[in-house]
Structures are given as C-alpha cells and as structure tokens.
Design a protein around this motif. Structure first.
Motif, PDB file in Angstrom:
ATOM      1  N   CYS A   1       0.819  -1.219   0.000  1.00 35.39           N
ATOM      2  CA  CYS A   1       0.000   0.000   0.000  1.00 35.39           C
ATOM      3  C   CYS A   1       0.850   1.265   0.000  1.00 35.39           C
ATOM      4  O   CYS A   1       0.379   2.330  -0.413  1.00 35.39           O
ATOM      5  N   TYR A   2       2.082   1.172   0.498  1.00 38.15           N
ATOM      6  CA  TYR A   2       2.984   2.321   0.536  1.00 38.15           C
ATOM      7  C   TYR A   2       4.407   1.804   0.681  1.00 38.15           C
ATOM      8  O   TYR A   2       4.646   0.832   1.402  1.00 38.15           O
ATOM      9  N   GLU A   3       5.345   2.462   0.018  1.00 34.57           N
ATOM     10  CA  GLU A   3       6.741   2.079   0.174  1.00 34.57           C
ATOM     11  C   GLU A   3       7.649   3.234  -0.200  1.00 34.57           C
ATOM     12  O   GLU A   3       7.425   3.938  -1.176  1.00 34.57           O
ATOM     13  N   ASP A   4       8.677   3.461   0.635  1.00 32.37           N
ATOM     14  CA  ASP A   4       9.778   4.343   0.278  1.00 32.37           C
ATOM     15  C   ASP A   4      11.061   3.691   0.794  1.00 32.37           C
ATOM     16  O   ASP A   4      11.063   2.501   1.102  1.00 32.37           O
ATOM     17  N   ASP A   5      12.133   4.434   0.904  1.00 27.86           N
ATOM     18  CA  ASP A   5      13.403   3.843   1.315  1.00 27.86           C
ATOM     19  C   ASP A   5      13.456   3.509   2.798  1.00 27.86           C
ATOM     20  O   ASP A   5      14.405   2.863   3.247  1.00 27.86           O
ATOM     21  N   HIS A   6      12.457   3.939   3.562  1.00 30.64           N
ATOM     22  CA  HIS A   6      12.511   3.780   5.009  1.00 30.64           C
ATOM     23  C   HIS A   6      11.338   3.007   5.600  1.00 30.64           C
ATOM     24  O   HIS A   6      11.464   2.407   6.655  1.00 30.64           O
ATOM     25  N   VAL A   7      10.187   3.039   4.933  1.00 28.78           N
ATOM     26  CA  VAL A   7       8.949   2.466   5.491  1.00 28.78           C
ATOM     27  C   VAL A   7       8.210   1.677   4.417  1.00 28.78           C
ATOM     28  O   VAL A   7       8.193   2.054   3.242  1.00 28.78           O
TER      29      VAL A   7
ATOM     30  N   HIS B   1       6.447  11.126   9.262  1.00 25.09           N
ATOM     31  CA  HIS B   1       7.668  10.609   8.641  1.00 25.09           C
ATOM     32  C   HIS B   1       8.819  11.551   8.998  1.00 25.09           C
ATOM     33  O   HIS B   1       8.885  12.680   8.494  1.00 25.09           O
ATOM     34  N   PRO B   2       9.727  11.118   9.873  1.00 20.47           N
ATOM     35  CA  PRO B   2      10.779  12.036  10.327  1.00 20.47           C
ATOM     36  C   PRO B   2      11.745  12.472   9.228  1.00 20.47           C
ATOM     37  O   PRO B   2      12.342  13.544   9.332  1.00 20.47           O
ATOM     38  N   TYR B   3      11.893  11.674   8.185  1.00 20.62           N
ATOM     39  CA  TYR B   3      12.862  12.011   7.132  1.00 20.62           C
ATOM     40  C   TYR B   3      12.246  12.891   6.056  1.00 20.62           C
ATOM     41  O   TYR B   3      12.908  13.767   5.508  1.00 20.62           O
ATOM     42  N   ASP B   4      10.978  12.676   5.749  1.00 24.09           N
ATOM     43  CA  ASP B   4      10.271  13.566   4.814  1.00 24.09           C
ATOM     44  C   ASP B   4       9.679  14.773   5.533  1.00 24.09           C
ATOM     45  O   ASP B   4       9.205  15.709   4.894  1.00 24.09           O
ATOM     46  N   GLU B   5       9.655  14.721   6.879  1.00 27.13           N
ATOM     47  CA  GLU B   5       9.157  15.813   7.722  1.00 27.13           C
ATOM     48  C   GLU B   5       7.712  16.191   7.383  1.00 27.13           C
ATOM     49  O   GLU B   5       7.358  17.356   7.264  1.00 27.13           O
ATOM     50  N   GLN B   6       6.887  15.159   7.239  1.00 30.83           N
ATOM     51  CA  GLN B   6       5.472  15.391   6.971  1.00 30.83           C
ATOM     52  C   GLN B   6       4.657  14.186   7.417  1.00 30.83           C
ATOM     53  O   GLN B   6       5.206  13.096   7.626  1.00 30.83           O
ATOM     54  N   ASP B   7       3.347  14.405   7.600  1.00 31.57           N
ATOM     55  CA  ASP B   7       2.455  13.302   7.951  1.00 31.57           C
ATOM     56  C   ASP B   7       2.170  12.454   6.717  1.00 31.57           C
ATOM     57  O   ASP B   7       1.974  12.983   5.621  1.00 31.57           O
ATOM     58  N   VAL B   8       2.153  11.156   6.909  1.00 32.57           N
ATOM     59  CA  VAL B   8       1.848  10.210   5.835  1.00 32.57           C
ATOM     60  C   VAL B   8       0.555   9.485   6.196  1.00 32.57           C
ATOM     61  O   VAL B   8       0.421   8.971   7.315  1.00 32.57           O
TER      62      VAL B   8
END
Length: 318
Positions: free
Chosen positions: A91-97, A286-293
């Motif tokens: 449902c969601y994927e990036d380099d950290h989550v 998301h601490p690395y993107d500095e925004q709510d996901v």
C-alpha cells in the motif's frame, strides 16, 4: 534535512535550520529517536561527521553531514512459505517504510517456522526485489483481521515509529461490522483489558487490566432478526491485543465472524479464517520527509460485495 539509507548507514544532510543544534537534539528531535537509543549510538561511536566521532553535546554547523551506523542485524530472516496468499499487497513504500495489506488467516510473526506469517511474506518480497533488509514490523494485527501493517526498513525508522506508538501518535482506523445491541452514533469505549484467565491467548475487560480506549462511530445500521447490524468506524487510542474485538463484545455488539468473542456469520460471510474487522487506514509522522503520511488499505472483494448489497456503500467511503 535529507536522509538516505545506504549499506547499513543512515546519511543525514542537515540544512541551515540545524546550525548550532547539539548532536543529541538532532537525534532525538529531528530524527525522532528515543533518548536511550540515541545515547547508546553515541556511546558506541556510531555517529560521525567526516572523520570525527561525535558526542552528545557537540554543536553542528549548517550543512553538516552525519553518518549513523544501524546496529540492527539483517540476518535471521524468517523462512518464507512458498504458498501464495490472496490479498497480500503493497500500500505504501519508500526507502525507510513499507505498509502492506495483511490478508486474513496470516499471523504477523511466529516462533514456529512452519507457520505462514506476514513477516515471511515480506521477507520473500524483499528477496524478490533485491532489498537486503531486516524484517521489522512496527505493530501487529490478529490472525483473522485484515489491513494495514507498518514495517520499518531499518533500525532508525523502527525506533522512530515505535516511539510514535508509545506516545499514541500513530493513528490507526478500522472498519468493522457488528451485530447485537443498538449503539449510540458515537462513543468512546474506555475499559481496561487483561488476559482471560479461563481461555489461553484471549482477553477480556478487567479492572486489573491495562487502560484501553476505542473511539467508535456508527456509519450505517440495518435490522437483523430482532437485532441491529451496524457498520462501524473505529479508531484506536491505545493498542491492546484484541482491543476492538473485546470492546465491541463488551458493549453487546460482537464483530461478525468473531465466534471466540460471541460473533456470528451471515450467509457464510466473512470466511472462516476472517472476521469483519479491517485496518483501513494508518497515519504517522515521517521524520525524514518531515510530513504526515496517510496510507489507506483497500477492502477485499468480499467486503465490497457485502457493503454494496447491505447498505449500497462503495469502497471510496473509507
């Protein structure tokens, strides 16, 4: 701030906002790491800038580049079953989550290597996509419950997400179908939950249990053999094992299919390995993107068919 994970090291590029910040403050505030974990990293010499090993009180310049070594081992992946499971989806994927949609009948983790687990399915996905990563689920769902489960791709993300769970800053929303008592349109069930002494692996409302709060909103109702069939939206404030199942049963409206807590099935729905409880949405900072996901996990086809036939509701409601 920009963060990249490469070969077990988190590379942190600080912008001008962080000029003059202490190293410890960057770790605990900007990267949202727990204090105890941050102190262990510093004590082990796992935080460096260039050739300098940093200490907790060192002040950083704007544009500093930190490198943090992840102490989380990658070895020890769970065995991945070769059995296919319908409903497993990303449902969601990036380099950290990573957020996956857990199917019914699958347990998140087990010490028994023969069990089919979500951890095993995620391990197989990582292997098939060439990602050498630890298997770090941030929370769990019961075996018969479907929906969103969050995975951290490295130890730093795992600690940051765990801290959000502890502080109730990771929001999880569920959809459920229950049968029984007529419910108030909205209510908060605030009842402590403890182990059921008479049934191993089950739970009950108990005055000596841990605090547990579930916020419930009734979205639709229809009559059923002298009772009420209700469609609920549930949001957890705490995250106790079997929390929604126990709380719904405690107000006289057990979840459909949840026979262990007094539920029943209607026209053979839901399936025997499932209950009518789906984690439809999870949100976190998301601490690395500095925004709510905010991540939504769609309902399966049998859910969609039931909601359409019973109440004329389409998936986009959720």
């Amino acid at each position: 701030m920009r963060c990249e994970m490469r070969a077990g090291f988190l590379h942190v590029h600080l912008d001008k906002r962080y000029g003059g910040w202490r190293v410890e403050d960057v770790l605990t505030t900007a990267l949202a790491l727990p204090m105890a974990f941050s102190q262990k990293l510093l004590a082990a010499g796992h935080v460096v800038a260039g050739k300098q090993t940093l200490r907790r009180g060192d002040e950083l310049k704007a544009g500093s580049r930190l490198v943090l070594k992840d102490p989380t081992p990658v070895s020890g992946w769970p065995e991945s079953s070769g059995r296919g499971v319908a409903g497993f989806a990303i449902c969601y994927e990036d380099d950290h989550v990573l957020v996956v949609n857990k199917p019914a009948g699958v347990i998140v983790h087990s010490d028994n290597p023969s069990d089919l687990t979500l951890d095993g399915l995620v391990a197989r996905y990582y292997q098939e996509t060439g990602q050498v990563l630890p298997i770090l689920h941030a929370h769990r769902l019961d075996r018969p419950t479907t929906g969103a489960v969050v995975y951290a791709k490295h130890g730093f993300a795992a600690r940051a997400l765990d801290a959000q769970l502890v502080r109730h800053r990771m929001a999880r929303r569920y959809v459920a179908v229950v049968c029984g008592a007529e419910l108030a349109r909205s209510q908060t069930v605030d009842k402590p939950i403890g182990r059921d002494r008479h049934r191993s692996s089950f739970y009950r409302v108990s005055s000596t249990g841990k605090e547990a709060r579930t916020h419930i909103l009734v979205r639709a109702v229809s009559p059923l053999q002298g009772e009420h069939l209700s469609l609920l939206s549930c949001e957890l404030e705490t995250g106790r094992t079997h929390q929604i199942r126990v709380h719904c049963a405690s107000i006289g409206a057990p979840i459909l299919g949840d026979v262990e807590y007094g539920g029943q099935r209607i026209d053979h729905w839901p399936a025997r390995d499932a209950i009518a409880l789906h984690a439809c949405e999870v949100s976190f900072y998301h601490p690395y993107d500095e925004q709510d996901v905010v991540v939504k996990c769609p309902l399966s086809n049998d859910w969609s068919t039931f909601l359409r036939q019973e109440w004329g509701i389409e998936d986009d409601l959720w």
